[in-house]
Each structure stands twice: as structure tokens, then as C-alpha cells.
Design an enzyme around this catalytic site. Structure first.
Site, mmCIF file in Angstrom:
data_model
loop_
_atom_site.group_PDB
_atom_site.id
_atom_site.type_symbol
_atom_site.label_atom_id
_atom_site.label_comp_id
_atom_site.label_asym_id
_atom_site.label_seq_id
_atom_site.Cartn_x
_atom_site.Cartn_y
_atom_site.Cartn_z
ATOM 1 N N GLU A 170 -5.120 3.759 5.677
ATOM 2 C CA GLU A 170 -4.766 3.513 4.270
ATOM 3 C C GLU A 170 -5.323 4.659 3.422
ATOM 4 O O GLU A 170 -4.729 5.068 2.420
ATOM 5 C CB GLU A 170 -5.385 2.184 3.813
ATOM 6 N N SER A 200 -10.905 -0.759 2.825
ATOM 7 C CA SER A 200 -10.180 -0.847 4.110
ATOM 8 C C SER A 200 -9.787 0.556 4.542
ATOM 9 O O SER A 200 -9.131 1.273 3.785
ATOM 10 C CB SER A 200 -8.893 -1.661 3.962
ATOM 11 N N ARG A 215 0.832 -1.218 0.000
ATOM 12 C CA ARG A 215 0.000 0.000 0.000
ATOM 13 C C ARG A 215 0.868 1.271 0.000
ATOM 14 O O ARG A 215 0.502 2.282 0.595
ATOM 15 C CB ARG A 215 -0.955 0.036 1.199
HETATM 16 P P1 FAD Z 1 -8.801 8.633 -5.386
HETATM 17 O O1 FAD Z 1 -9.526 8.254 -4.140
HETATM 18 O O2 FAD Z 1 -9.445 9.611 -6.280
HETATM 19 O O3 FAD Z 1 -7.353 9.163 -4.977
HETATM 20 C C1 FAD Z 1 -6.555 8.432 -4.065
HETATM 21 C C2 FAD Z 1 -5.226 9.190 -3.855
HETATM 22 O O4 FAD Z 1 -4.472 9.167 -5.053
HETATM 23 C C3 FAD Z 1 -5.425 10.671 -3.521
HETATM 24 O O5 FAD Z 1 -4.398 11.042 -2.650
HETATM 25 C C4 FAD Z 1 -5.287 11.374 -4.870
HETATM 26 O O6 FAD Z 1 -4.854 12.696 -4.744
HETATM 27 C C5 FAD Z 1 -4.243 10.505 -5.551
HETATM 28 N N1 FAD Z 1 -4.408 10.404 -7.004
HETATM 29 C C6 FAD Z 1 -5.484 9.914 -7.659
HETATM 30 N N2 FAD Z 1 -5.254 9.917 -8.983
HETATM 31 C C7 FAD Z 1 -3.992 10.403 -9.172
HETATM 32 C C8 FAD Z 1 -3.187 10.654 -10.320
HETATM 33 N N3 FAD Z 1 -3.621 10.401 -11.559
HETATM 34 N N4 FAD Z 1 -1.956 11.181 -10.129
HETATM 35 C C9 FAD Z 1 -1.502 11.461 -8.875
HETATM 36 N N5 FAD Z 1 -2.234 11.269 -7.757
HETATM 37 C C10 FAD Z 1 -3.465 10.735 -7.904
HETATM 38 N N6 FAD Z 1 -7.617 -0.757 -2.678
HETATM 39 C C11 FAD Z 1 -6.797 -1.819 -2.777
HETATM 40 O O7 FAD Z 1 -5.571 -1.654 -2.920
HETATM 41 N N7 FAD Z 1 -7.278 -3.093 -2.739
HETATM 42 C C12 FAD Z 1 -8.582 -3.360 -2.598
HETATM 43 O O8 FAD Z 1 -8.968 -4.515 -2.565
HETATM 44 C C13 FAD Z 1 -9.478 -2.272 -2.484
HETATM 45 N N8 FAD Z 1 -10.796 -2.484 -2.334
HETATM 46 C C14 FAD Z 1 -11.650 -1.436 -2.210
HETATM 47 C C15 FAD Z 1 -13.017 -1.689 -2.064
HETATM 48 C C16 FAD Z 1 -13.920 -0.657 -1.938
HETATM 49 C C17 FAD Z 1 -15.392 -0.952 -1.794
HETATM 50 C C18 FAD Z 1 -13.455 0.687 -1.978
HETATM 51 C C19 FAD Z 1 -14.433 1.828 -1.886
HETATM 52 C C20 FAD Z 1 -12.096 0.957 -2.122
HETATM 53 C C21 FAD Z 1 -11.187 -0.108 -2.224
HETATM 54 N N9 FAD Z 1 -9.791 0.104 -2.381
HETATM 55 C C22 FAD Z 1 -8.945 -0.958 -2.524
HETATM 56 C C23 FAD Z 1 -9.259 1.476 -2.364
HETATM 57 C C24 FAD Z 1 -9.322 2.195 -3.735
HETATM 58 O O9 FAD Z 1 -10.256 1.598 -4.570
HETATM 59 C C25 FAD Z 1 -7.965 2.217 -4.432
HETATM 60 O O10 FAD Z 1 -7.007 2.836 -3.618
HETATM 61 C C26 FAD Z 1 -8.031 2.966 -5.770
HETATM 62 O O11 FAD Z 1 -6.805 2.813 -6.454
HETATM 63 C C27 FAD Z 1 -8.339 4.456 -5.600
HETATM 64 O O12 FAD Z 1 -8.594 4.990 -6.882
HETATM 65 P P2 FAD Z 1 -9.337 6.372 -7.059
HETATM 66 O O13 FAD Z 1 -9.236 6.752 -8.492
HETATM 67 O O14 FAD Z 1 -10.691 6.309 -6.484
HETATM 68 O O15 FAD Z 1 -8.402 7.311 -6.194
HETATM 69 N N1 EPU Z 2 -11.324 -10.593 9.810
HETATM 70 C C1 EPU Z 2 -12.073 -10.723 10.962
HETATM 71 N N2 EPU Z 2 -13.086 -9.833 11.164
HETATM 72 C C2 EPU Z 2 -13.365 -8.833 10.294
HETATM 73 C C3 EPU Z 2 -12.595 -8.703 9.127
HETATM 74 C C4 EPU Z 2 -11.558 -9.606 8.905
HETATM 75 O O1 EPU Z 2 -11.831 -11.605 11.782
HETATM 76 O O2 EPU Z 2 -14.302 -8.082 10.565
HETATM 77 C C5 EPU Z 2 -10.266 -11.586 9.557
HETATM 78 C C6 EPU Z 2 -10.668 -12.541 8.422
HETATM 79 O O3 EPU Z 2 -11.406 -13.631 8.902
HETATM 80 C C7 EPU Z 2 -9.327 -12.965 7.868
HETATM 81 C C8 EPU Z 2 -8.482 -11.717 8.054
HETATM 82 O O4 EPU Z 2 -9.115 -10.927 9.056
HETATM 83 O O5 EPU Z 2 -8.777 -13.999 8.638
HETATM 84 C C9 EPU Z 2 -8.273 -10.929 6.764
HETATM 85 O O6 EPU Z 2 -9.532 -10.519 6.250
HETATM 86 P P1 EPU Z 2 -9.779 -10.308 4.667
HETATM 87 O O7 EPU Z 2 -9.402 -11.551 3.925
HETATM 88 O O8 EPU Z 2 -11.162 -9.801 4.521
HETATM 89 O O9 EPU Z 2 -8.715 -9.247 4.247
HETATM 90 P P2 EPU Z 2 -8.245 -7.868 4.902
HETATM 91 O O10 EPU Z 2 -6.874 -8.077 5.439
HETATM 92 O O11 EPU Z 2 -9.259 -7.316 5.835
HETATM 93 C C10 EPU Z 2 -7.040 -7.053 2.756
HETATM 94 C C11 EPU Z 2 -6.924 -5.761 2.013
HETATM 95 C C12 EPU Z 2 -8.135 -5.583 1.101
HETATM 96 C C13 EPU Z 2 -8.141 -6.728 0.097
HETATM 97 C C14 EPU Z 2 -8.234 -8.051 0.862
HETATM 98 C C15 EPU Z 2 -8.102 -9.242 -0.065
HETATM 99 C C16 EPU Z 2 -5.632 -4.221 3.357
HETATM 100 C C17 EPU Z 2 -5.647 -3.032 4.249
HETATM 101 N N3 EPU Z 2 -6.824 -4.649 2.944
HETATM 102 O O12 EPU Z 2 -8.173 -6.952 3.594
HETATM 103 O O13 EPU Z 2 -7.985 -4.354 0.390
HETATM 104 O O14 EPU Z 2 -9.227 -6.619 -0.790
HETATM 105 O O15 EPU Z 2 -7.159 -8.129 1.823
HETATM 106 O O16 EPU Z 2 -6.797 -9.336 -0.516
HETATM 107 O O17 EPU Z 2 -4.565 -4.735 3.039
HETATM 108 C C18 EPU Z 2 -8.480 -2.034 0.487
HETATM 109 O O18 EPU Z 2 -7.250 -1.868 0.462
HETATM 110 O O19 EPU Z 2 -9.291 -1.083 0.487
HETATM 111 C C19 EPU Z 2 -8.996 -3.399 0.497
HETATM 112 C C20 EPU Z 2 -10.295 -3.702 0.547
#
Ligand code: FAD
Ligand code: EPU
Length: 339
Positions: free
Chosen positions: A334, A238, A164
Site C-alpha cells: 500500500e 498497513s 486504496r
Molecule cells: P505522504 O506519505 O507524504 O505521501 C503519500 C503519497 O502521496 C506519495 O506518493 C506522495 O508523493 C503523494 N502525495 C502526497 N501529497 C500529495 C499532493 N498534495 N499531491 C500529489 N501527490 C501527493 N491510510 C488509510 O487509508 N487508512 C488508515 O487507517 C491509515 N492508518 C494509518 C496509520 C498509521 C499509524 C500510519 C503511519 C499511516 C496510516 N495510513 C492510513 C496511511 C497514511 O496515513 C495515508 O495514506 C495518508 O493519506 C498519507 O498522507 P501523507 O500526507 O503522509 O502522504
Molecule cells: N488480524 C489478525 N492478525 C493481525 C492483524 C489483523 O488476525 O496481526 C485480523 C483481525 O483480527 C481482523 C482482520 O485481520 O479479523 C482485519 O484486521 P483490522 O480490523 O485490524 O484491519 P486491517 O484489515 O488490518 C484495514 C486497513 C487499515 C484500517 C483498518 C480499519 C488496509 C490495508 N488496512 O486494516 O488502514 O485502519 O482496516 O478500517 O486496508 C492503512 O491503510 O494504513 C490502515 C491502517
């Protein structure tokens, strides 16, 4: 104000952030070409305005109004540089790109299905999910450097990716606008089923030799079962990073909490799931007004309706204090906090 630029004042950002909090930008512009970006930056410099680049707003929390120029990135386009090398403009939607690749037999990002947001934001925190991170397929990116006005290419090493993390969240925070990203995908698919929840889902479906479409479908299914859809309930995925702690600290906690999950990082460090810690501390499903902790995933903070950015932040702070007290672990957001 430049007559060529369409700048909006006091612009409402509530539909431009997936947490759905109310915030206003004193200045807002949508750019769809690099030359518009250059002009917008010059405008901000002329007026000494802070600049914020906005993509899908899915990893951002506006604590207050933003006094400065929000540049909304709408740069579009995809170019094949070779059979497997794809250059994508930063304003393209990430999940649509994943679906395009899966459909065209290009492997590598199927585990990153259904992550909201733009392609240009993907390198900022080196997006990751289900055993894969952007850096695994990343070749290079182009970015506009705000101070010098130059367009610079960054190789993978120069991006300094980590969990991240990237140079764009550190030394170059707020200093570079990513305009395109080039990925090296694969036609010889080497699917990654290492993540437990994914291998379990495949087994449940009786799929023993998954292709990239199976992986994408299963990841989508898992995500839909536990992550809230921002269209229905405001959230930013997250809210905190999973903390990395020493093996010694982990062993102490493990003796008290035998079910504490962990992922090895180095010989001396392990990562523990923040969601588990927050859940164990009793926060799951709790609310402070409209700010809440998701009922199915304690790492996700949600807006039940009219929570302000500050209320979400206050809840996040309360959670941090509680995790510090109970486990002696400091959580780090994050999400990018603005204001
Ligand atoms: P924004 O929120 O618009 O911007 C994020 C940051 O990047 C800000 O600081 C912004 O200024 C900067 N930025 C954006 N675009 C640019 C650019 N072109 N140049 C320079 N700076 C820029 N993330 C994960 O890693 N894994 C996941 O599994 C994951 N799951 C998610 C699930 C949900 C339901 C949600 C809501 C979010 C999740 N995220 C996850 C977080 C998010 O989707 C990612 O971080 C995504 O890359 C953000 O993209 P955005 O365009 O919305 O960025
Ligand atoms: N868990 C709990 N309770 C909860 C949530 C999670 O006990 O309420 C336990 C789960 O049972 C599991 C562990 O925590 O043993 C990990 O949970 P999960 O697999 O849901 O993944 P996470 O660590 O919570 C991370 C990333 C996610 C990504 C998933 C899958 C980060 C901060 N988050 O979540 O990314 O989608 O793994 O790879 O690393 C994001 O960055 O926004 C995001 C959603």
C-alpha cells in the site's frame, strides 16, 4: 537557481517520513502558495530534476536517497463554500480537519479519525477506515498539472477512486500536485457503525445511539490500542493492501483455515485481511535487525530504531514470498516505494 526560491541541498528526510528511515533529497523546498509551487516546478524542469510531492510522509518508504526535488506541501487554509461544503488546502493536517468537523457538527469523516498525514494526500489512495472511505464525502479537488502548468478541477468520477486507489496512483502518478480538496459533509448525521471492531467498542462502552463525537472517540481508542504511534516507533500504517482473491481460492483456503476472515467484494471475489495471513504465517513480532513486524498488528512493519529503507523493504519482500508460498496470494504494498 532562482533567487526567490529557498532550495536546500542534500536535505535530511529522516524526520519527514514516519518510518523514520534515513534518506537525503538532493534538492528540497517547502511551498506555502500555489505560485511558489509553480516556481518550484519550473526550477525542477529547468534542471531536469525528478519531482516528489511530500505531505506527512506517512505512506512512503525511501529505499534510498532521492535524486531530485522534494516539494514539501505546506499549503494552508479552510474555506466554507456553504454550510456543509468545505474546501481545504492540501497541506492541512487530516486529523486536525476531522476534529474541526466533529467540533462543528459536520458529519462524514469521523470514522477517519487519527489517520496521519495531509489533506492533499487523502485522495491519492482514497483513505479509508472503519467502514468509510474518503470518496463517501468527496466532492472535488484542484490539482496543478506538472507538464502543462494548468490548475485543473477533478470531480469524484474523474478521480477514479477504488480501494486504496485513484487516478493519482495510476495514469497521473507523479504528474499532478493536489492543491485543495472539497468535501461535502452533513449536518444530519448518519453515523456508520458497520465495522465490527467499532460496533463492539460502542457496545463495550454502553453507547447505543452514538453521535459523531462518540464515533471519533471510539475509533481513536481502537486505533491507539493496536496501531503504533509513529512518534514512538517508526511505521507507515498497513504496509500491504488487503488482497482480493477469487471465491474459489477463498473456499479452498477456508477449508484449511476455518477462521480466515473475509469481506465480500463481488459475487466472485472476496477480500481477505493481509494482517491475518502474515500473522498466521508466524511473522507477528519478528525482527530482521531493526526492521520488524508490529507485535499487535502484523500488517504494520516497524522501524525499531535504525533500520534503513532497504532493510524494511527486504523484510517486506521476505514476507511477500512467504505469503505466496503458504497461501498462493501475492501481496501488493500500500505504501509508496521511492527509489
Ligand atoms: P505522504 O506519505 O507524504 O505521501 C503519500 C503519497 O502521496 C506519495 O506518493 C506522495 O508523493 C503523494 N502525495 C502526497 N501529497 C500529495 C499532493 N498534495 N499531491 C500529489 N501527490 C501527493 N491510510 C488509510 O487509508 N487508512 C488508515 O487507517 C491509515 N492508518 C494509518 C496509520 C498509521 C499509524 C500510519 C503511519 C499511516 C496510516 N495510513 C492510513 C496511511 C497514511 O496515513 C495515508 O495514506 C495518508 O493519506 C498519507 O498522507 P501523507 O500526507 O503522509 O502522504
Ligand atoms: N488480524 C489478525 N492478525 C493481525 C492483524 C489483523 O488476525 O496481526 C485480523 C483481525 O483480527 C481482523 C482482520 O485481520 O479479523 C482485519 O484486521 P483490522 O480490523 O485490524 O484491519 P486491517 O484489515 O488490518 C484495514 C486497513 C487499515 C484500517 C483498518 C480499519 C488496509 C490495508 N488496512 O486494516 O488502514 O485502519 O482496516 O478500517 O486496508 C492503512 O491503510 O494504513 C490502515 C491502517
Amino acid at each position: 537557481m532562482s533567487t526567490e526560491l529557498s532550495i536546500h541541498n542534500d536535505f535530511d528526510l529522516s524526520t519527514f517520513n514516519t518510518m523514520g528511515v534515513s534518506s537525503k533529497a538532493s534538492h528540497f523546498i517547502e511551498i506555502s502558495s500555489v505560485s511558489e509551487l509553480q516556481k518550484a516546478v519550473r526550477f525542477a524542469q529547468g534542471k531536469k530534476l525528478d519531482i516528489l510531492i511530500l505531505g506527512g510522509g506517512s505512506n512512503i518508504l525511501f529505499k534510498n536517497d532521492f535524486d531530485g526535488l522534494v516539494i514539501y506541501n505546506a499549503l494552508k487554509g479552510r474555506d466554507f463554500l456553504s454550510d456543509t461544503e468545505l474546501k481545504i488546502a492540501a497541506g492541512e493536517n487530516w486529523h486536525e480537519l476531522v476534529l474541526f468537523c466533529v467540533e462543528h457538527g459536520l458529519g462524514g469523516i469521523e470514522n477517519l479519525s487519527l489517520i496521519p498525514g495531509s489533506v492533499g494526500a487523502a485522495p491519492i489512495q482514497n483513505i479509508g477506515a472503519y467502514g468509510v472511505e474518503l470518496e463517501n464525502v468527496f466532492l472535488s479537488l484542484e490539482a496543478f498539472i506538472i507538464d502543462s502548468g494548468e490548475l485543473k478541477t477533478f470531480t469524484k468520477d474523474e478521480c477514479k477512486f477504488g480501494y486504496r486507489e485513484s487516478i493519482f496512483k495510476k495514469e497521473l502518478k507523479g504528474k499532478a500536485v493536489i492543491t485543495s480538496v472539497t468535501l461535502r459533509l452533513s449536518k444530519d448525521h448518519n453515523v456508520n457503525t458497520s465495522y465490527k471492531a467499532l460496533s463492539e467498542k460502542l457496545a463495550e462502552k454502553g453507547i447505543s445511539e452514538p453521535d459523531i463525537k462518540d464515533i471519533s472517540d471510539c475509533v481513536i481508542e481502537i486505533r491507539q490500542s493496536k496501531l503504533p504511534d509513529p512518534k514512538q516507533i517508526g511505521n507507515t500504517g498497513s504496509f500491504f493492501k488487503n488482497p482480493v482473491i477469487s471465491v474459489q481460492h477463498f473456499n479452498q483456503l477456508k477449508s484449511e483455515y476455518p477462521d480466515l476472515p473475509s469481506y465480500p467484494v463481488t459475487e466472485r471475489q472476496v477480500k481477505v485481511p493481509a494482517g491475518w495471513l502474515i500473522d498466521k504465517a508466524g511473522w507477528k513480532g519478528r525482527k530482521r535487525g531493526d526492521a520488524g513486524v508490529h507485535t499487535k498488528q502484523a500488517l504494520v512493519l516497524v522501524n525499531h530504531g535504525n533500520a534503513s529503507g532497504e532493510e524494511i523493504w527486504n523484510l517486506a519482500t521476505e514476507i511477500c514470498l512467504s505469503i505466496k508460498e503458504k497461501f498462493n496470494i501475492s501481496l501488493v504494498p500500500e505504501v509508496n516505494i521511492i527509489g
